[in-house]
Design an enzyme around this catalytic site. Sequence first.
Site, PDB file in Angstrom:
ATOM      1  N   LYS A  35     -23.865  18.381  -3.398  1.00  0.00           N
ATOM      2  CA  LYS A  35     -22.450  18.570  -3.732  1.00  0.00           C
ATOM      3  C   LYS A  35     -21.789  17.213  -3.954  1.00  0.00           C
ATOM      4  O   LYS A  35     -22.318  16.172  -3.588  1.00  0.00           O
ATOM      5  CB  LYS A  35     -21.745  19.346  -2.624  1.00  0.00           C
ATOM      6  CG  LYS A  35     -21.792  18.694  -1.259  1.00  0.00           C
ATOM      7  CD  LYS A  35     -21.189  19.606  -0.194  1.00  0.00           C
ATOM      8  CE  LYS A  35     -21.286  18.957   1.185  1.00  0.00           C
ATOM      9  NZ  LYS A  35     -20.686  19.809   2.235  1.00  0.00           N
ATOM     10  N   TYR A 256      -1.134  -8.261   0.565  1.00  0.00           N
ATOM     11  CA  TYR A 256       0.070  -7.446   0.683  1.00  0.00           C
ATOM     12  C   TYR A 256       0.447  -7.232   2.147  1.00  0.00           C
ATOM     13  O   TYR A 256      -0.402  -6.971   2.993  1.00  0.00           O
ATOM     14  CB  TYR A 256      -0.150  -6.071   0.036  1.00  0.00           C
ATOM     15  CG  TYR A 256      -0.151  -6.078  -1.465  1.00  0.00           C
ATOM     16  CD1 TYR A 256       0.971  -6.448  -2.181  1.00  0.00           C
ATOM     17  CD2 TYR A 256      -1.286  -5.684  -2.175  1.00  0.00           C
ATOM     18  CE1 TYR A 256       0.969  -6.442  -3.568  1.00  0.00           C
ATOM     19  CE2 TYR A 256      -1.303  -5.662  -3.560  1.00  0.00           C
ATOM     20  CZ  TYR A 256      -0.165  -6.048  -4.253  1.00  0.00           C
ATOM     21  OH  TYR A 256      -0.167  -6.037  -5.620  1.00  0.00           O
TER      22      TYR A 256
END
Length: 360
Positions: A35, A256
């Site tokens: 998957k 940041y």
Amino acid sequence: MPRPIVATIDIFALQHNLSVARKHAPHAKTWAVVKAHAYGHGLERAVRGFAAADGLALIEVDNAVRLRELGWTKPILLLEGFFDASDIPVLVTHQLQFAIHCNAQIALLEAAALPDARFHVHLKMNSGMNRLGFTPDQYRAAYERLRAIPAVSSITMMTHFANADDAANPDLPLAEQVRRFRQATAGLEGEHSVANSATDLMHGDLAYEWVRAGVMLYGATPGGGTAQDFGLQPAMQLDSEVIGVQHIVAGDAVGYGSRFVADKPMTIGVVACGYADGYPRHAPNGTPVIVDGVRTCTVGRVSMDMLTVDLTAIPGAGVGSRVTLWGKELSIDEVAFAAGTIGYELMCALAPRVPVQEKK
């Protein structure tokens, strides 16, 4: 030249990890779970890497069809079953096996006018995880409804364990889920499928007829130990390069939010990898990386396209230095643990913009 980030997939490692799964459950058949595009490794590579598996399991109907187009002729199992009546002809055309986890799916099968269809159904029990499936007291009624459908040729009894890697978990011990499953399925005809990766590696007595090997196939641990402890090999390596260098002094901040502030003179390397490539933005200062074969760590907040690392103790490092974000030299599980997540997420989060190559 292209941006220097690249993911490398090792087909041999996929093959090796499948052999480990089979060795732990020598009398069972093995579903290789593919998957999420084979946990980010690619369906095309999974078909080759898991050629020795007895079947492939996933959740996406369109990708099941893609597996057939890629030449996979052995069984394919849809772990969540089908989602709409329009899926049922696809199941017939491509000979897909599927889970049944609710009465709505049974009703759709009952209403389907497909006299020549022969369905191999996997009836899901909710033995305590409380995601999909019929509770133990509902299970036999669901089983009998399926048995009454002429197109249903076999029923495999299936459940999923919440704590196979932590069998004594006080909230839901593995033994309690096993007890519920065995009690509710006693006397019912059909094969059994309960073992995920952790069960396969640590509870071989629960292999039954089928095991569903997932994350272990890609070289990460399902818990209960490291991948190396279980003899698994990493199948994905993520590498990049240093593309910039900054020399900072005590009191200078990086990135940041100025989340990292230097307490001494430092050399900072800027790496071409960020959260838009699949690296976790929430990775804290100190998340391990390898630069030119030397272990160091991240500093500052991960941004969209870049992250920053400490080069202070690697005097030869600079622009062009090789950076391993995870792989053979650095376990994906260790990086995930440092970032407060699991290896599964990092694999699946690999972004489409990252070039992928195969190990030569």
